[in-house]
Scaffold this motif. Structure first.
Motif, PDB file in Angstrom:
ATOM      1  N   GLN A  17      -9.025   9.287   4.592  1.00  0.00           N
ATOM      2  CA  GLN A  17      -7.717   9.121   5.074  1.00  0.00           C
ATOM      3  C   GLN A  17      -7.223   7.677   5.076  1.00  0.00           C
ATOM      4  O   GLN A  17      -6.098   7.451   4.521  1.00  0.00           O
ATOM      5  CB  GLN A  17      -7.636   9.525   6.660  1.00  0.00           C
ATOM      6  CG  GLN A  17      -7.887  11.277   6.706  1.00  0.00           C
ATOM      7  CD  GLN A  17      -7.781  11.697   7.824  1.00  0.00           C
ATOM      8  OE1 GLN A  17      -7.220  10.977   8.835  1.00  0.00           O
ATOM      9  NE2 GLN A  17      -8.477  12.815   8.280  1.00  0.00           N
ATOM     10  N   ALA A  18      -8.098   6.785   5.351  1.00  0.00           N
ATOM     11  CA  ALA A  18      -7.589   5.477   5.335  1.00  0.00           C
ATOM     12  C   ALA A  18      -8.084   4.496   4.551  1.00  0.00           C
ATOM     13  O   ALA A  18      -7.906   3.233   4.470  1.00  0.00           O
ATOM     14  CB  ALA A  18      -7.724   4.824   6.681  1.00  0.00           C
ATOM     15  N   PRO A  34       3.472  -4.442   7.826  1.00  0.00           N
ATOM     16  CA  PRO A  34       3.804  -3.113   8.219  1.00  0.00           C
ATOM     17  C   PRO A  34       2.575  -2.230   7.433  1.00  0.00           C
ATOM     18  O   PRO A  34       1.958  -1.506   7.909  1.00  0.00           O
ATOM     19  CB  PRO A  34       5.112  -2.649   7.590  1.00  0.00           C
ATOM     20  CG  PRO A  34       5.689  -3.782   7.492  1.00  0.00           C
ATOM     21  CD  PRO A  34       4.642  -4.929   7.541  1.00  0.00           C
ATOM     22  N   LYS A  35       2.259  -2.730   6.292  1.00  0.00           N
ATOM     23  CA  LYS A  35       1.257  -1.932   5.500  1.00  0.00           C
ATOM     24  C   LYS A  35      -0.118  -2.173   6.203  1.00  0.00           C
ATOM     25  O   LYS A  35      -0.726  -1.102   6.378  1.00  0.00           O
ATOM     26  CB  LYS A  35       1.016  -2.481   4.029  1.00  0.00           C
ATOM     27  CG  LYS A  35       2.259  -2.172   3.226  1.00  0.00           C
ATOM     28  CD  LYS A  35       1.722  -0.937   2.318  1.00  0.00           C
ATOM     29  CE  LYS A  35       2.599  -0.966   1.281  1.00  0.00           C
ATOM     30  NZ  LYS A  35       3.621  -0.124   1.421  1.00  0.00           N
ATOM     31  N   TRP A  68      -0.691  -2.687   9.392  1.00  0.00           N
ATOM     32  CA  TRP A  68      -0.545  -1.738  10.555  1.00  0.00           C
ATOM     33  C   TRP A  68      -0.686  -0.403  10.383  1.00  0.00           C
ATOM     34  O   TRP A  68      -1.551   0.150  10.793  1.00  0.00           O
ATOM     35  CB  TRP A  68       0.903  -2.085  11.181  1.00  0.00           C
ATOM     36  CG  TRP A  68       0.815  -1.226  12.503  1.00  0.00           C
ATOM     37  CD1 TRP A  68       1.818  -0.060  12.477  1.00  0.00           C
ATOM     38  CD2 TRP A  68       0.347  -1.315  13.706  1.00  0.00           C
ATOM     39  NE1 TRP A  68       1.415   0.726  13.943  1.00  0.00           N
ATOM     40  CE2 TRP A  68       0.610  -0.123  14.598  1.00  0.00           C
ATOM     41  CE3 TRP A  68      -0.665  -2.130  13.900  1.00  0.00           C
ATOM     42  CZ2 TRP A  68      -0.125   0.190  15.797  1.00  0.00           C
ATOM     43  CZ3 TRP A  68      -1.364  -1.891  15.335  1.00  0.00           C
ATOM     44  CH2 TRP A  68      -0.920  -0.800  16.251  1.00  0.00           C
ATOM     45  N   SER A  69      -0.250   0.297   9.203  1.00  0.00           N
ATOM     46  CA  SER A  69      -0.726   1.633   8.734  1.00  0.00           C
ATOM     47  C   SER A  69      -1.960   1.618   8.547  1.00  0.00           C
ATOM     48  O   SER A  69      -2.481   2.873   8.898  1.00  0.00           O
ATOM     49  CB  SER A  69       0.692   1.928   7.589  1.00  0.00           C
ATOM     50  OG  SER A  69      -0.199   1.558   6.601  1.00  0.00           O
ATOM     51  N   VAL A  70      -2.656   0.641   7.970  1.00  0.00           N
ATOM     52  CA  VAL A  70      -4.053   0.941   7.530  1.00  0.00           C
ATOM     53  C   VAL A  70      -4.901   1.036   8.823  1.00  0.00           C
ATOM     54  O   VAL A  70      -5.646   1.839   8.975  1.00  0.00           O
ATOM     55  CB  VAL A  70      -4.558  -0.092   6.501  1.00  0.00           C
ATOM     56  CG1 VAL A  70      -6.209   0.148   6.569  1.00  0.00           C
ATOM     57  CG2 VAL A  70      -3.993  -0.067   5.326  1.00  0.00           C
ATOM     58  N   ALA A  97      -7.680  -3.682   7.584  1.00  0.00           N
ATOM     59  CA  ALA A  97      -6.339  -4.111   7.162  1.00  0.00           C
ATOM     60  C   ALA A  97      -6.493  -5.185   6.053  1.00  0.00           C
ATOM     61  O   ALA A  97      -5.994  -4.664   4.782  1.00  0.00           O
ATOM     62  CB  ALA A  97      -5.560  -4.670   8.129  1.00  0.00           C
ATOM     63  N   ALA A 150      -3.967   1.737  11.845  1.00  0.00           N
ATOM     64  CA  ALA A 150      -3.458   3.062  12.508  1.00  0.00           C
ATOM     65  C   ALA A 150      -4.304   4.042  11.945  1.00  0.00           C
ATOM     66  O   ALA A 150      -4.679   4.953  12.668  1.00  0.00           O
ATOM     67  CB  ALA A 150      -2.013   3.272  12.599  1.00  0.00           C
ATOM     68  N   GLY A 151      -3.982   4.157  10.616  1.00  0.00           N
ATOM     69  CA  GLY A 151      -4.718   5.295  10.057  1.00  0.00           C
ATOM     70  C   GLY A 151      -6.259   5.177  10.075  1.00  0.00           C
ATOM     71  O   GLY A 151      -6.935   6.480  10.437  1.00  0.00           O
ATOM     72  N   THR A 152      -6.938   4.087  10.325  1.00  0.00           N
ATOM     73  CA  THR A 152      -8.324   4.047  10.363  1.00  0.00           C
ATOM     74  C   THR A 152      -8.454   4.692  11.854  1.00  0.00           C
ATOM     75  O   THR A 152      -9.518   5.549  12.010  1.00  0.00           O
ATOM     76  CB  THR A 152      -8.792   2.658  10.388  1.00  0.00           C
ATOM     77  OG1 THR A 152      -8.452   2.042   9.127  1.00  0.00           O
ATOM     78  CG2 THR A 152     -10.042   2.804  10.548  1.00  0.00           C
ATOM     79  N   ASP A 165       5.782  -7.124   3.010  1.00  0.00           N
ATOM     80  CA  ASP A 165       5.493  -5.764   3.498  1.00  0.00           C
ATOM     81  C   ASP A 165       4.164  -5.791   4.256  1.00  0.00           C
ATOM     82  O   ASP A 165       3.514  -4.766   4.415  1.00  0.00           O
ATOM     83  CB  ASP A 165       5.745  -4.837   2.220  1.00  0.00           C
ATOM     84  CG  ASP A 165       5.968  -3.578   2.476  1.00  0.00           C
ATOM     85  OD1 ASP A 165       6.378  -3.444   3.531  1.00  0.00           O
ATOM     86  OD2 ASP A 165       5.715  -2.867   1.566  1.00  0.00           O
TER      87      ASP A 165
END
Lengths: 427, 446, 529
Positions: free
Chosen positions: A378-379, A69-70, A72-74, A53, A76-78, A66
């Protein structure tokens, strides 16, 4: 996560009143081997997530509010990419069920697509398991084999040469090549064992040096047209091995690359277990590892055991190289051997030096490896995350007291890999 | 424990040369190795024609020194003959230990090994210089000053890493993580220098990075009693992965700001730097070489002449004895391992802010392991370790010079020679070096 | 730091209790040491003497009880505190750094330094010379400790304590490694120290020595003080206190009926090993640890080899087992030459071996008891079928052997390392004393065992003899030699200084153990049978 350490009661009293679940729970809290391993993996996943992250450009450039959330999305994406790349990708499952009928779906390769991540995990795990065994088996005999890389290269060279340079009938060819791979690795293992037995040079130094020697030797062979270089090519690569020498794919010639090499790895793991625990040779090897002095007094030949176990280990690592050459790559280039040498050590340590453990650890690391390209694309998480994760896992596994302190587990007999052999150079 | 004078059985396991047949084989290791070197020298002579030219003038030098022209074949034959003489001399104590006692002692052996290697290098240079010139054309001079100063600078990370290893081992902790210390030192020095623009801050950050790895090593080895060999290898893997990961995720996208450090300029020491030949080799380099001199002098003095050194050696040999006289064994081990990390960290910083000018994945490329071998070859003394490190640096530099003058040796084969030399050295010439007795043995109070 | 004249120190231990798990090593021990006295602590192995002294020296913390110095309570959290309070200790296993010089060892921890931490070697050297001269100890400050004989190393330890101004000096089993002559030298030094005001705590399990040197004797048994005596106390009285019952000094055994010669050792020479320290080959001056030994052992007799530890016994046993190379001479078993045979071949020929160091050489600690019981027969029938192990047979064998030898273990699968010393020794005996044994070599077979185990081991050994096995016992305990031997050989510096019948008196053995020459008119035992 756990009870305060001070209020522990005799677990027998509690289990009688609260039943099986709390019994299991209490056992888990004791911090036994399995618990420590699982917690080590979880901890490493958290560490890896934080790393992913907070090194990601998206997160670094995000406005202050931000970031979370960003990040977290990284993360999660990973980890989604990890799951999809190594176990199953929901999109392929959906695609499979959208087909008109089961037979067409199977025929058109949609079923293959569903199971492909698992197949890739097994493919990646194959050399890891074999090279991991090459560390684990000598470990039980008191030797630390860091020469997995050199032995793997030795196996690759010999099995590739037999694969493209010799023509033989279909089944025999692949068998000869596999045996050749074993021999190619065993020679290097034997060399390290023999040097230690004859001169006392520490096997760690010797095997590390052999790794470099074999890497340069391979580069030399691949750059010499008269030796292994593909005729007419300027690339550092061997000719392709004949198709008669390919390890057969387990599910036909479809998309799934999992091949007989995986079965070979499982068979070797079983064989290693059987050798060490059920044969007289294994008894001798373990005795030499646990107490060379007493082994010698009991009439065992200690140096002989060293040489033997290193030869076997070299052969196993050599088979790892064979699995790469005959199973997936079909030609040797200077990067085939990757980082299997180092990874094998982590696999063996996570598997606690036992063959079954090596298989599980190999599958885990194989899954990470198989998924790493997806995580990158993807991540935007670089593939080296795998090496970071595995090293962190092993560090925690090697130090059970650390995990216990972190999670406030009770002290028990759980022993780390490292602690079981803690002794000096001179021992 | 030395309550009895009798050797314990573990001491008699092969490796220390005392067990019958193995001891026998070991006795002949030195003469046999010399014999091989001698024969190789002669073989080189047989394949050399013409004259080799050695030059001693560095680039842009004000004063030029005349080139030395020597007959190649003759030089090789002479080296070979002298080496064979030494082989015979080395054989004497092996077959008749009592004939000439002085031939069995350590000083003689060391000098002999040094001379044989020197002769071999001379023969190799002579041969390689003439072999690259096909036909009658004149040989390109081999620049000895460049060769030596290159070797010296090339060896800096290995020398500093090996000194770190000596301190750790003498304190009773095996440090295989030298490789990781070098790599993280290189990484952090590059980033810090790029980000702050100050080379000195970069140097300090590199040192601290080495120390950070040292702290990890110390905590896991001392507090959690993890096997130190395993631990070192795992730490190296972790750092290799971590720096590779960060390189791809940060240094590649932000290369301009984070991975383009300046490098230290050469700084010629006034006076000393003007001495012919020696000046350009030893006193015209970056600050890293001078740091190495200081560290070497300081550590070798401190280890054998000060209270710190005495205590350090005591906890590496017999921690229980040290404990009974009130030395805090664990605290001293922590301190030494962490402080020693600073030295390796500086060695790592050399890669990025001393020579290359940017970080690359796995740029230490195993030199930490070579440092480990140098430490053992150097018998756990700072000077020995540094000299052994120089041997490795020299081989690498020789390879790069030979390939630059088109010697018909495969560069890959040349590149693997230092590793082969390491094995020969660790196995044949020195056999089992006795390390500090408690090295790698965790100290746990009863 | 010149050594001041010692001011006497009144040391009192009050109700010291120390537990290790369920074992109570010290159980409310109280002790009062008067200045200028030699206070002996007498007790068997395992009576708690060493534990008590480790508590006194700050190496262990007591669970209960207090240490009082000159009437004030003191607490020692580390040896540093104890040293500071004036307590010095000479451990049974010396706390010296072998590759250091005497001066370095003495100065370690209290280094004399010049500014910058620079060692002041000259000052330490002078101090060592001065002290060593004052007490007639003859210690060279520049000698490397590992090159010194054990007796001198012990003096280095004493100097070390004196430099630290010790007013109470603890000596833990100081005579275990000394010859009778060296012991007398030590006693001279002890008396001199006592007369200059130092208190000495002398720990021993040897009655005679305690009687000779002590001013007060405190007897410990099973962690408790069971009595205090002033010399002259009778030996029988002290022994009864120490062991807790009337001691039977001899194992009852029938007279030996020796048969044919089984083991014949002729002019055996085992060369000195390469010095592991300097890596240099042994020079001509290094004495061979076994230097031309000859003896026979007959079927059905026990030959006891007596001698002070470190006179070549270890090397002799290891050479007999093929673990050390032999320079010259021969070893024959029933006429068959085994001089160059591998350890394996010797085991196969019917030699059973109980090594001196059971943890190091006799057992694989992490292996189960069952596995240790087949450590040298795992690859033979019935324990192996072809190349595989027959696990049921190994398990059945373990059950039978555990029962026969009364090994106390929770299960055959328990690691051998978790057993007590006595039970470990039983495991080794159970493995070695099987059918087909022709020769039993047992080195220090009862070292560190409790009385019950000693009796058990001795009984088993005599049983073997009665079954016609030739037995070679190597022991540095004279009691053990007397209890077992049918014939006694004394070893000194790798040579046998004489053979004696079992009835010989201890003074004569002591003379031989110190290198006294064999008198020509003594009847040689070879003539006896």
């Amino acid at each position: 996560m756990s009870e305060p350490a001070g209020t522990e009661e005799p677990s027998s009293e509690r289990s009688s009143s609260a039943g099986t679940f709390s019994q299991v729970f209490a056992k888990a809290l004791e911090g036994n081997t399995v618990t420590v391993t699982v917690l080590a993996i979880v901890t490493a996943a958290v560490v890896g997530g934080l790393l992913a992250a907070f090194t990601n450009p998206v997160v670094l450039h995000a406005p202050a509010g931000d970031i979370i959330p960003k990040a977290w999305s990284v993360v999660a994406g990973t980890y989604v990419a990890l799951f999809e790349g190594s176990i199953v990708n929901p999109h392929t499952v959906a695609a499979f069920f959208q087909q008109a009928s089961l037979p067409t779906a199977v025929h058109d390769g949609f079923l293959g697509a569903v199971f492909n991540p698992l197949s890739e995990t097994c493919v990646a795990a194959t050399p890891l398991i074999l090279a991991g065994l090459a560390v684990a088996v000598p470990y039980q005999a008191g030797m630390f084999n860091i020469g997995g890389q050199s032995q793997l290269i030795g196996g690759m060279i010999l099995s590739a040469w037999l694969g493209f340079g010799v023509s033989m009938p279909i089944v025999i060819h692949v068998i000869v090549c596999v045996i050749g791979g074993f021999v190619g690795g065993a020679v290097l293992g034997w060399l390290a064992g023999e040097i230690k037995a004859r001169t006392g040079a520490h096997e760690v130094i010797v095997t590390i040096m052999l790794n470099y020697i074999m890497a340069y030797l391979l580069a030399y062979l691949l750059s010499s047209p008269s030796l292994l270089q593909k005729p007419g090519s300027t690339d550092l690569i061997t000719p392709e091995v004949a198709s008669s020498a390919h390890l057969p794919q387990l599910f036909g010639n479809g998309i799934m690359r999992v091949n007989a090499g995986f079965l070979l790895a499982l068979a070797c793991a079983f064989g290693a277990w059987w050798l060490m625990n059920r044969t007289t040779t294994g008894f001798e090897l373990r005795a030499v590892g646990a107490n060379p002095s007493a082994a010698r007094v009991a009439g065992m030949r200690v140096e002989h055991a060293w040489v033997l176990v290193m030869s076997i280990a070299g052969g196993l690592a050599g088979l790892g190289g064979t699995a790469i050459v005959l199973g997936t790559d079909f030609a040797v280039n200077p990067s085939n051997f990757g980082t299997y040498g180092i990874d094998a050590i982590t696999v063996a340590l996570l598997g606690r030096g036992r063959p079954a453990g090596v298989v599980w650890a190999g599958l885990l690391f194989g899954a990470l490896t198989a998924a790493s390209p997806g995580m990158q694309s993807q991540a935007n998480t670089p593939v080296q995350i795998v090496q970071v994760l595995t090293s962190v896992i092993v560090l925690f596994v090697a130090a059970p007291p650390l995990i216990r302190t972190m999670f406030r587990l009770r002290a028990t007999r759980a022993r780390g890999v490292g602690t079981t052999m803690s002794k000096g150079w001179n021992a | 424990m030395t309550t009895t004078a009798s050797p314990r059985l573990p001491d008699l396991l092969p490796g220390d040369g005392s067990a019958g047949a193995l001891g026998g084989a070991r006795r002949f290791a030195m003469p046999a190795t010399f014999l091989v070197f001698g024969l190789v020298d002669i073989l080189l002579g047989a394949r050399s024609h013409g004259s080799a030219i050695l030059s001693f003038t560095p680039q842009f030098a004000k004063v030029t020194i005349p080139n030395l022209t020597i007959p190649a074949a003759g030089t090789c034959y002479l080296s070979g003959a002298l080496t064979l003489l030494l082989a015979v001399a080395a054989l004497v104590p092996a077959v008749a230990p009592r004939a000439v006692p002085s031939l069995g002692n350590r000083a003689w052996r060391r000098v002999a090994i040094g001379v044989v290697l020197f002769l071999f290098v001379i023969a190799l240079l002579a041969w390689s210089d003439v072999s690259q010139s096909s036909g009658g054309s004149e040989a390109i001079p081999i620049n000895i000053v460049n060769l030596l100063s290159g070797s010296l600078n090339q060896s800096i990370p290995i020398m500093l890493g090996a000194i770190t290893g000596v301190i750790c081992s003498r304190s009773g902790v095996i440090n295989i993580a030298i490789e990781g210390q070098l790599l993280l030192g290189a990484f952090c020095a590059a980033i810090a220098t790029s980000a702050t623009g100050s080379l000195w801050i970069g140097l300090v950050c590199g040192a601290l990075a080495g120390s950070l790895v040292g702290s990890l090593l110390a905590v896991f080895a001392i507090a959690y009693i993890v096997d130190q060999v395993v631990l070192g290898v795992v730490l190296n893997g972790l750092i290799l992965g971590l720096t590779g990961y960060l390189y791809n995720s940060i240094l590649v996208p932000y290369g301009d700001t984070l991975n383009s450090p300046a490098t230290f300029n050469l700084w010629k020491i006034p006076g000393l730097g003007d001495i012919p030949i020696l000046g350009p080799v030893f006193f015209d380099s970056t600050v890293f070489l001078y740091i190495t001199y200081i560290v070497l002098a300081f550590v070798s003095f401190a280890l054998f002449r000060t209270r710190w050194g005495l205590r350090t050696r005591a906890i590496g040999e017999h921690p229980v004895a040290a404990d009974t006289v009130g030395i805090r064994v664990l605290a001293l081990r922590y301190r030494n391992v962490i402080l020693a990390g600073l030295i390796a960290g500086i060695g790592g910083a050399y890669f990025t802010i001393g020579s290359v000018g940017s970080f690359g994945i796995n740029m230490s490329s195993g030199e930490g392991y070579i440092a480990l071998a140098a430490m053992i070859f150097g018998r756990y003394t700072p000077w020995g370790a540094v000299l052994a490190a120089l041997l490795f640096g020299f081989t690498t530099q020789l390879q790069s010079i030979l390939s630059s003058i088109n010697v018909p040796i495969q560069s890959n084969l040349l590149l693997l020679t230092p590793y082969v030399v390491t094995i020969i050295v660790v196995a044949g010439l020195v056999g089992k070096v006795r390390g500090p007795k408690a090295e790698g043995v965790p100290y746990v109070k009863a | 730091m010149e050594r001041q004249s010692v001011s006497g120190m009144q040391l009192e231990l009050k109700g010291i209790t120390k537990r290790f798990g369920s074992l109570v090593a010290n159980d409310g021990i109280s002790l009062s040491v008067t200045p200028g006295q030699v206070h002996a602590l007498l007790g068997e192995n395992g009576a708690g003497k060493t534990t008590l002294m480790n508590v006194l020296y700050g190496l262990l913390q007591p669970d209960e009880g207090e240490i009082h110095i000159d009437g004030k309570a003191a607490s020692f959290h580390s040896p540093k505190d104890a040293i500071g309070a004036g307590i010095g200790m000479v451990h049974q296993h010396f706390m010296l750094v072998p590759p250091f010089t005497v001066a370095e060892n003495v100065t370690l921890g209290i280094e004399q330094v010049r500014p910058g931490g620079l060692l002041d070697a000259g000052r330490t050297r002078r101090e060592v010379r001065e002290l060593s001269h004052r007490y007639g100890m003859d210690v060279d400050p520049d000698a490397i400790v590992e090159d010194l004989p054990v007796g001198i190393q012990q003096r280095v330890e004493i100097v070390k304590a004196l430099v630290r101004n010790a007013s109470v000096l603890v000596l833990d089993e100081p005579t275990a490694v000394l010859t009778p002559g060296e012991t007398q030298e030590l006693f001279r030094i002890i008396r001199q120290l006592r007369d200059s005001g130092t208190s000495i705590i002398f720990i021993s399990h040897k009655l005679k020595e305690v009687q000779e040197i002590a001013d007060t004797i405190t007897v410990l048994r099973r962690g408790k003080v069971v009595g205090e005596r002033k010399p002259p106390a009778t030996e029988a009285d002290l022994a009864a206190l120490m062991v807790g019952r009337d001691v039977q000094l001899r194992v009852t055994k029938a007279p030996a009926t020796p048969g044919d010669v089984v083991l014949s050792v002729d002019s055996l020479v085992v060369p000195a090993a390469v010095s592991s320290v300097h890596g240099t080959p042994a020079t001509a001056s290094t004495q061979a640890p076994v230097n031309g030994l000859s003896f026979d052992v007959r079927a059905g007799e026990i030959l006891g080899i007596a001698g002070v530890q470190g006179n070549g016994q270890t090397e002799l046993c290891e050479a007999l087992m093929g673990l050390l190379p032999v320079a010259s001479g021969s070893v024959r078993l029933n006429g068959k030459d085994l001089t160059q045979a591998t350890p394996r071949a010797r085991l196969d020929a019917g030699i059973a071996y109980v090594p001196e160091d059971r943890r190091e050489d006799g057992l694989v600690g992490s292996f189960s008891v069952a596995e240790n019981l087949v450590l040298n027969s795992y690859d033979r029938k019935p324990f192996a079928r072809g190349i595989t192990l027959s696990l049921p047979t190994i398990a059945a064998n373990a059950m039978a052997r555990i029962k026969e030898f009364d090994v106390r273990t929770e299960s055959p699968a328990a690691p051998a390392g978790s057993l007590s010393g006595g039970n470990q020794q039983k495991v080794i005996l159970a493995r070695e004393l099987g059918e087909g044994t022709k020769l039993l070599i047992a080195s220090q077979p009862t070292r560190g065992l409790d009385v019950g185990s000693i009796e058990f081991v001795h009984k088993r050994i005599v049983e073997q003899r009665d079954q016609g096995v030739a037995v070679l016992i190597v022991s540095s305990e004279l009691d053990e030699i007397y209890a077992l031997a049918d014939r006694i050989a004394v070893i000194y510096e790798g040579e046998i200084t004489g053979f004696r019948p079992p009835g010989v008196d201890a003074a004569e053995l002591g003379r031989l153990m110190a290198g006294g020459t064999d008198l020509p008119n003594t009847p040689l035992p070879e003539d006896a049978p």
